[in-house]
Design a protein around this motif. Structure first.
Motif, short mmCIF file in Angstrom:
data_model
loop_
_atom_site.label_atom_id
_atom_site.label_comp_id
_atom_site.label_asym_id
_atom_site.label_seq_id
_atom_site.Cartn_x
_atom_site.Cartn_y
_atom_site.Cartn_z
N GLY A 107 -4.08 -1.67 -3.14
CA GLY A 107 -3.33 -0.52 -2.68
C GLY A 107 -4.08 0.77 -2.92
N ARG A 114 -5.36 -0.21 6.58
CA ARG A 114 -4.31 -1.09 7.12
C ARG A 114 -4.94 -2.34 7.75
NH1 ARG A 114 0.20 -1.11 5.04
NH2 ARG A 114 1.00 -2.11 6.89
N ARG A 155 -4.73 -3.62 3.14
CA ARG A 155 -4.38 -2.91 1.91
C ARG A 155 -3.09 -2.13 2.10
NH1 ARG A 155 -9.20 -3.80 -0.82
NH2 ARG A 155 -11.01 -3.80 0.54
N ARG A 156 -2.32 -2.01 1.03
CA ARG A 156 -1.05 -1.28 1.06
C ARG A 156 -1.33 0.19 0.77
NH1 ARG A 156 3.47 -4.25 1.64
NH2 ARG A 156 4.58 -2.78 0.36
N ASP A 206 3.35 2.47 3.35
CA ASP A 206 4.27 1.47 2.79
C ASP A 206 5.22 2.05 1.77
OD1 ASP A 206 3.09 -0.89 4.13
OD2 ASP A 206 1.33 -0.35 2.95
N LEU A 255 5.26 -0.57 -3.97
CA LEU A 255 4.32 -1.43 -3.26
C LEU A 255 4.33 -2.86 -3.79
CD1 LEU A 255 1.19 0.92 -3.02
CD2 LEU A 255 2.85 0.40 -1.22
#
Length: 192
Positions: A28, A127, A131-132, A158, A183
């Motif tokens: 993230g 994205r 990955r968040r 997110d 997340l």
């Protein structure tokens, strides 16, 4: 459309690019909103234009010009938290008008935000990599919501943490840990 490269862009008087490797441990990424994803000064300039439109009840035209000049100088140089007060004082506008100007400022809703092209490209690339993405942002929550509603890549986010609602402005780690929780990631699996 800007090219996305894996790294860090440092905004100073001139941009500097510092490559960063993202390994698989990074699940993230946390961004700030103002002056990271969007141009905060452009947003404030748009708000000022809305505030000073139809100014007749506030001041004569010469004072309006002086007020706008001072306000734009403060948008560029700061301090932002006292922008209207200082611009009124420096321009000679009647100081009793500050509450009405603040009310107009809060009610001013620019139609768009100015996202940084490189930030938008990076969010899209992250994205694509799976990955968040979270935003942790200071400033009044109502203003931040206005900006986020107009963010062209809002759907790519997110999680959004408004530190004003947490009662813990940066550099408090609470915004970061709240983003991790939203997340559903460990804070150690994220970078900011």
């Amino acid at each position: 459309v800007a090219e996305c490269r894996n790294g860090l862009l440092v905004r100073t008087l001139r941009d500097s690019f510092v490559p960063l490797p993202f390994d698989d441990a990074v699940e993230g990424v946390v961004f700030d909103l103002d002056d990271c994803l969007i141009d905060q000064k452009a947003w404030m300039d748009d708000k000022l234009s809305i505030v000073t439109r139809e100014w007749d009840e506030f001041a004569e035209p010469a004072l309006v010009v002086a007020f706008e000049r001072e306000a734009r100088r403060l948008i560029d140089e700061g301090p932002w938290d006292r922008l209207l007060d200082i611009a009124v004082r420096r321009s000679g506008v009647d100081e009793t008008l500050v509450p009405a100007l603040i009310e107009r400022w809060r009610a001013a809703h620019p139609a768009t935000v100015a996202p940084y092209a490189d930030a938008q490209a990076l969010v899209k690339a992250l994205r694509r990599e799976g990955r968040r993405i979270a935003v942790v942002t200071d400033n009044p929550a109502a203003s931040q919501r206005q900006k986020l509603e107009r963010l062209p890549f809002r759907e790519a986010l997110d999680a959004i943490v408004l530190t004003a609602e947490l009662g813990a402005a940066k550099p408090s780690p609470l915004g970061y840990t709240a983003a991790a929780a939203d997340l559903k990631l460990s804070p150690t699996a994220m970078i900011a």
